[in-house]
Design an enzyme around this catalytic site. Structure first.
Site, PDB file in Angstrom:
ATOM      1  N   ARG A  24     -20.482  -3.549  -5.241  1.00 24.55           N
ATOM      2  CA  ARG A  24     -21.960  -3.096  -5.255  1.00 24.55           C
ATOM      3  C   ARG A  24     -22.048  -1.778  -5.215  1.00 24.55           C
ATOM      4  NH1 ARG A  24     -23.834  -7.401  -0.831  1.00 24.55           N
ATOM      5  NH2 ARG A  24     -22.102  -8.735  -1.930  1.00 24.55           N
TER       6      ARG A  24
ATOM      7  N   LYS B 217      -8.809  -9.703   2.906  1.00 23.25           N
ATOM      8  CA  LYS B 217      -8.963 -11.314   2.334  1.00 23.25           C
ATOM      9  C   LYS B 217      -7.843 -12.017   2.971  1.00 23.25           C
ATOM     10  CE  LYS B 217     -11.475 -10.293  -1.956  1.00 23.25           C
ATOM     11  NZ  LYS B 217     -12.750 -11.040  -1.596  1.00 23.25           N
TER      12      LYS B 217
HETATM   13  N1  BES Z   1     -14.635  -9.631  -5.612  1.00 19.45           N
HETATM   14  C1  BES Z   1     -15.419 -10.100  -4.667  1.00 19.45           C
HETATM   15  C2  BES Z   1     -16.165 -11.639  -5.234  1.00 19.45           C
HETATM   16  C3  BES Z   1     -15.353 -12.684  -5.582  1.00 19.45           C
HETATM   17  C4  BES Z   1     -15.069 -13.858  -4.839  1.00 19.45           C
HETATM   18  C5  BES Z   1     -14.842 -12.788  -7.312  1.00 19.45           C
HETATM   19  C6  BES Z   1     -14.353 -14.878  -5.552  1.00 19.45           C
HETATM   20  C7  BES Z   1     -14.219 -13.731  -7.764  1.00 19.45           C
HETATM   21  C8  BES Z   1     -14.028 -14.827  -6.867  1.00 19.45           C
HETATM   22  C9  BES Z   1     -16.384  -9.387  -4.099  1.00 19.45           C
HETATM   23  O1  BES Z   1     -15.969  -8.182  -4.017  1.00 19.45           O
HETATM   24  C10 BES Z   1     -16.235  -9.807  -2.535  1.00 19.45           C
HETATM   25  O2  BES Z   1     -15.443  -9.697  -1.907  1.00 19.45           O
HETATM   26  N2  BES Z   1     -17.692 -10.182  -2.359  1.00 19.45           N
HETATM   27  C11 BES Z   1     -17.891 -10.889  -1.034  1.00 19.45           C
HETATM   28  C12 BES Z   1     -18.988 -10.233  -0.349  1.00 19.45           C
HETATM   29  C13 BES Z   1     -19.256 -10.402   1.028  1.00 19.45           C
HETATM   30  C14 BES Z   1     -18.360  -9.411   2.070  1.00 19.45           C
HETATM   31  C15 BES Z   1     -20.738 -10.017   1.421  1.00 19.45           C
HETATM   32  C16 BES Z   1     -18.005 -12.194  -0.888  1.00 19.45           C
HETATM   33  O3  BES Z   1     -18.550 -12.788  -1.958  1.00 19.45           O
HETATM   34  O4  BES Z   1     -17.286 -12.904  -0.127  1.00 19.45           O
HETATM   35 MN    MN Z   2     -14.679  -7.590  -2.288  1.00 22.97          MN
END
Ligand code: BES
Ligand code: MN
Ligand code: ZN
Length: 494
Positions: A349, A275
């Site tokens: 997930r 990230k």
């Molecule tokens: N933990 C994150 C989701 C999240 C984002 C929670 C912002 C709180 C605030 C999750 O694990 C994630 O990174 N999701 C990705 C999925 C994508 C790579 C398909 C996302 O939502 O960008």
């Molecule tokens: Mn994530």
């Protein structure tokens, strides 16, 4: 801050600050506010309302000094807004805002509050007391253990009711409120603590020490033996080894078996699909779902629901390293389904998939998972509502109602199967991510592969609501512990 309740009149108890209220447009207050007005020879009605023009708009507050009264030093008059618009959620919100305001005032140690809502608003004293405590604990929360200097805080907050019958009803609600407030605030602590403190091992340790019928902790070897290949893959890049936590509350002759699952990523760096810094900043919060279910289990023996409750957390970190799982890897979940890794940041997930498989083996009547799962949910709903989806509309509607009663907003999102198209894999049963659009539904349809069709299941996405960067309604900025009130209302009603 100690919160108490007393059977006494508002004017007969010593207070640095006395809190009373006013509905919008009231010229001559009644009830406790009226009693104070009389004691102060009409200072509230003649001066604050008439001269100063304070009209009781919702959220407006007026602080009045009363240097000559034997017990009261200052009075805070809180506007409740229009009587017709007033409800218990508004009461919770105003109580939170009152204590937030009080915390900014100097020389206020002992606060006394009338039992708002039990008079002319006509609510049950039990509900009023509970909600006042909830709001006060939500608004009064602060996490300052790492601050070397802290401001002197309010010492006691005493809710008073002079009427004997109202008081004894209020007492019951009061202790419920303390339990709910404690559940919320303990979850907030867990969410706010740094990831180096709240590791998977630490979560397991906390869970093991709870007052429960059984707590099973599975370590790395056990997780491997259970063939939780999806969960294992996420965890393998971190020096902190994973834990699978199973907490059990088993009352006598339960009529229902409910499994709660909380997403427990103690830090989500994204893995090799790292990230950016700004997105990673809040990722110690990626165990908010776990914090909510763990905090509920911490108080469950006091709450005494009649249903059997199991809480599951697949706890691990999602880190980039030489041992991380990679894009293109194929992992196999506990139920034998294979997943091609499209993005290592879609880790929640994967951990939930194995938790759902484990849940299924318990033969539950209901499964509810709560997770900071998708940025897409935050894009769709912001911090104003959580997303809810699942395979059982009745369960979803019930949870939405439980949320509404608790002041938590849940918004149902669709389950159209077309959203799964982009998760189709050429070499495995599915991919863990795909198209950018519709990400919340896609993630939920992914999870659906690990739930049996006949098991009612709901998924709550709290990505946008678990932690907020500016206040909304009763919630100050920071962790909200959203889900606690919804899930408590749900388990207590089953
Ligand atoms: N933990 C994150 C989701 C999240 C984002 C929670 C912002 C709180 C605030 C999750 O694990 C994630 O990174 N999701 C990705 C999925 C994508 C790579 C398909 C996302 O939502 O960008
Ligand atoms: Mn994530
Ligand atoms: Zn995550």
């Amino acid at each position: 801050m100690e919160i108490k309740i007393k059977n006494i009149s508002v004017t007969e108890i010593k207070s640095d600050l006395l809190i009373v209220n006013l509905f919008e447009g009231t010229t001559l207050p009644g009830g406790a506010t009226g009693a104070v007005d009389k004691e102060l020879s009409g200072l509230i009605s003649d001066y604050v309302i008439k001269k100063e023009g304070f009209n009781g708009q919702f959220g407006k507050m007026y602080v009045l000094s009363v240097p000559n009264h034997k017990n009261i030093t200052k009075v805070l008059i809180a506007g409740l807004g229009k009587r017709d618009d007033f409800n218990l959620n508004k009461l919770r919100e105003i109580c939170s805002k009152i204590i937030q305001k009080v915390k900014t005032m100097d020389n206020v140690k002992n606060v006394v509050s009338m039992l708002h809502g039990a008079g002319c608003a006509g609510f049950e004293p039990e509900d009023c007391a509970r909600i006042i405590v909830e709001g006060t604990m939500i608004g009064g929360y602060s996490f300052d253990k790492y601050k070397s200097e802290t401001k002197e805080a309010v010492k006691t907050f005493t809710v008073v009711e002079v009427d004997k019958t109202k008081f004894s009803k209020a007492e019951e609600g009061f202790s419920k409120g303390l339990l709910i407030g404690d559940t919320i605030n303990y979850a907030k602590d867990l969410i706010t603590e740094p990831a180096e403190i709240i590791t998977p091992a630490k979560l397991a340790d906390i869970a093991s020490n709870l007052d429960l019928d059984e707590v099973k902790i599975y370590e790395k070897k056990d997780i491997q033996n259970m063939q939780m290949g999806a969960f294992m893959a996420v965890s393998q890049g971190s020096i902190h080894s994973p834990r699978f936590i199973h907490m059990e509350y088993i009352p006598k002759k339960p009529k229902k078996k409910i499994v709660l699952i909380g997403k427990g990523i103690t830090f989500d760096a994204g893995g090799l699909n790292l990230k950016p810094a700004t997105s990673m900043m809040t990722m110690k919060n990626d165990m908010s779902g776990a914090a909510v279910v763990l905090s509920i289990m911490r108080n469950i023996k006091k709450l005494k629901p009649t249903a059997e409750i199991h809480a599951l957390i697949a706890a691990c970190e999602n880190m980039p390293s030489g041992s991380s799982y990679k894009q293109g890897d194929v992992v196999v979940a506990m139920n034998g389904k294979s997943i091609e890794i499209d993005n290592t940041d879609a880790e929640g997930r994967l951990t939930l998939a194995d938790a759902l498989c484990y849940a299924q083996q318990l033969n539950p009547d209901v499964i509810i998972d709560i997770a900071t799962l998708t940025g897409a949910c935050m894009v769709a709903l912001g911090s104003v509502a959580s997303g809810i989806l699942g395979n059982h509309d009745e369960l979803i509607q019930k949870l939405i109602r439980c949320g509404k009663d608790g002041g938590e907003r849940l918004w149902q999102m669709p389950m159209y199967p077309e959203y799964f198209e982009s998760l189709k894999s050429d070499i495995a049963d599915m991919k863990n991510s795909g198209a950018r659009g519709g990400g919340t539904t896609a993630a939920t349809l992914f999870l659906k592969n690990f739930v049996k069709d006949g098991t009612p299941w709901a998924h709550i996405d709290i990505a946008g609501t678990a932690v907020i960067d500016k206040p909304i309604l009763e919630n100050p900025k920071g962790a909200t512990a959203v889900g606690v009130r919804t899930l408590l209302n749900y388990i207590m009603s089953e």
